[in-house]
Scaffold this motif. Structure first.
Motif, PDB file in Angstrom:
ATOM      1  N   UNK A 369     -14.668 -22.349  11.783  1.00  0.00           N
ATOM      2  CA  UNK A 369     -13.855 -21.194  12.150  1.00  0.00           C
ATOM      3  C   UNK A 369     -13.800 -20.992  13.661  1.00  0.00           C
ATOM      4  N   UNK A 370     -12.616 -20.677  14.148  1.00  0.00           N
ATOM      5  CA  UNK A 370     -12.443 -20.418  15.574  1.00  0.00           C
ATOM      6  C   UNK A 370     -12.192 -21.651  16.416  1.00  0.00           C
ATOM      7  N   UNK A 371     -12.218 -22.849  15.820  1.00  0.00           N
ATOM      8  CA  UNK A 371     -11.956 -24.076  16.560  1.00  0.00           C
ATOM      9  C   UNK A 371     -10.528 -24.536  16.277  1.00  0.00           C
ATOM     10  N   UNK A 372      -9.770 -24.778  17.339  1.00  0.00           N
ATOM     11  CA  UNK A 372      -8.352 -25.126  17.214  1.00  0.00           C
ATOM     12  C   UNK A 372      -8.053 -26.413  17.958  1.00  0.00           C
ATOM     13  N   UNK A 373      -7.072 -27.165  17.458  1.00  0.00           N
ATOM     14  CA  UNK A 373      -6.686 -28.440  18.049  1.00  0.00           C
ATOM     15  C   UNK A 373      -5.254 -28.361  18.574  1.00  0.00           C
ATOM     16  N   UNK A 374      -5.024 -28.985  19.730  1.00  0.00           N
ATOM     17  CA  UNK A 374      -3.668 -29.062  20.314  1.00  0.00           C
ATOM     18  C   UNK A 374      -3.610 -30.305  21.206  1.00  0.00           C
TER      19      UNK A 374
END
Length: 413
Positions: A369-374
């Protein structure tokens, strides 16, 4: 020092994510090991490619494959020692490049491509750098009349299918548009929707400066130190540890290294590319980027001079630079574009972060949770930076994203 979000990576994608989050009221710290806009966001051909709706695919005709295998092409070369590391990725890339799967990839990328110009122009205006983004379009130029006529027919179909602005220029019309190209090409396709950027690094830095003016914070730090902390995330910076509820990994080719330690195996490989700046020999000024299709390089007018960017080199990150591809392209381009003396002390080398299915990786991590990829925008990092920033910030802010993100989900691999 708790913040709402840490964005790792100050290239065009990371800066755009940070800026859009800040616009939505988030407290954001942007972290990188160097100043904004210094890596791949600095050295590209300066194209906001609103017409490139079909991704760059593995060639399916054996003539081209054989030509590339001989390793003498200006469009493509490979480092023999690196091929074992690339083999699984290339096999998947070849499979994904089949006509039906390539059409699906184009369909999935279209919502991002279509908004790319509008998102850039909005940020450039806010940042006070609208002068860096020019509505010139770009030219697909052909030396062979037969190939030009064949590709012009295909371009008409694509422009109709995707509602793209396009003009077919014979040799005379091309010379009327770009006088410096007299006699070099049989004709060209002028894609009119794209924008050209005369200093991509300065544009990224301008967006980063806007982010700081609007209350964001940039710190030098080490993304490799990212780790869970309580209910959020922590990273070490030159100013000490920074903690936040959310963290966004937007590190281009280095993103795979960071997410791997959390158990995410994203097949991300680099397509290397080089550039060099040249003086003009006094001929008519080039007004827009030109892609020499048969030879796979781009010449673009930049603040610093004429920038020659090469095609693809497959070589691992730890392999030394190889000037051969640039030298071959330079020999071909010099008489066509009137390239004068080299301006840069040495060629610039950059790394395009590529996935084998030709789609970026955008969205939340499956198990953290709270980890995002871009990341993983391949040849379209500059093009898709701001639109990715909008999409990621919408999702993180609990809004409905402007498009379905299922094609870009990290868990697809």
């Amino acid at each position: 020092m708790a913040q709402d979000a840490i964005v790792l990576g100050a290239g065009i994608v990371g800066v755009s994510v940070a800026l859009h989050l800040r616009q939505r009221g988030w407290q954001v710290t942007l972290v990188d090991r160097q100043a904004p806009g210094e890596a791949a966001s600095f050295g590209n051909a300066g194209l906001i490619e609103a017409s490139s709706v079909v991704p760059y695919a593995f060639p399916r005709d054996w003539g081209t494959v054989l030509k590339f295998a001989m390793n003498r092409s200006t469009a493509f070369r490979y480092d023999l020692r690196s091929l074992p590391a690339y083999a699984p990725w290339l096999a998947r890339f070849w499979w994904e490049s089949a006509p039906k799967r390539l059409a699906a990839a184009a369909h999935d990328l279209l919502p991002l491509i279509r908004r790319s110009v509008a998102e850039h122009e909005a940020l450039a205006a806010r940042a006070g750098h609208a002068d860096l983004v020019r509505p010139t379009g770009w030219l697909e130029a052909y030396r062979s009349r037969e190939q030009f006529e064949r590709e012009a027919s295909a371009a008409r179909r694509i422009s109709t299918e995707y509602q793209l602005g396009m003009k077919v220029l014979d040799g005379s019309a091309l010379h009327g548009l770009e006088a410096s190209l007299e006699g070099a090409y049989a004709g060209a396709i002028h894609w009119t929707d794209p924008r050209s950027v005369i200093d991509p690094g300065a544009l990224t830095k301008g967006y980063a400066a806007l982010f700081e003016r609007e209350g964001g914070r940039f710190l030098i730090g080490d993304a490799a130190t990212l780790e869970p902390s309580g209910s959020g995330w922590r990273v070490m910076t030159a100013s000490g540890p920074v903690e936040a509820q959310s963290a966004v990994v937007a590190l281009g080719i280095w993103s795979g290294d960071v997410v791997r330690k959390f158990g995410y195996r994203v097949p991300l490989m680099a397509k290397r590319g080089y550039h060099m700046h040249y003086e003009s020999n006094g001929r008519a000024a080039l007004a827009r980027p030109v892609v020499d299709i048969e030879n796979g390089y781009v010449v673009a007018p930049m603040r610093r001079g004429l920038r020659l960017t090469t095609g693809v080199e497959l070589a691992c990150r730890n392999r030394p630079p190889n000037p051969r591809q640039l030298e071959r392209a330079e020999r071909i381009a010099r008489p066509a574009f009137g390239l004068g003396a080299r301006i840069d002390e040495s060629p610039w080398l950059g790394l395009r972060p590529c996935t084998p299915d030709m789609r970026p990786v955008i969205g939340p991590a499956d198990r953290h949770p709270g980890l995002w990829f871009a990341f993983g925008h391949a040849h379209h990092g500059l093009t898709l930076g701001p639109v990715t920033g909008r999409l990621v910030s919408e999702l993180m802010n609990g809004e409905a994203g402007f498009t379905d993100t299922a094609p870009y989900r990290p868990g697809r691999f």
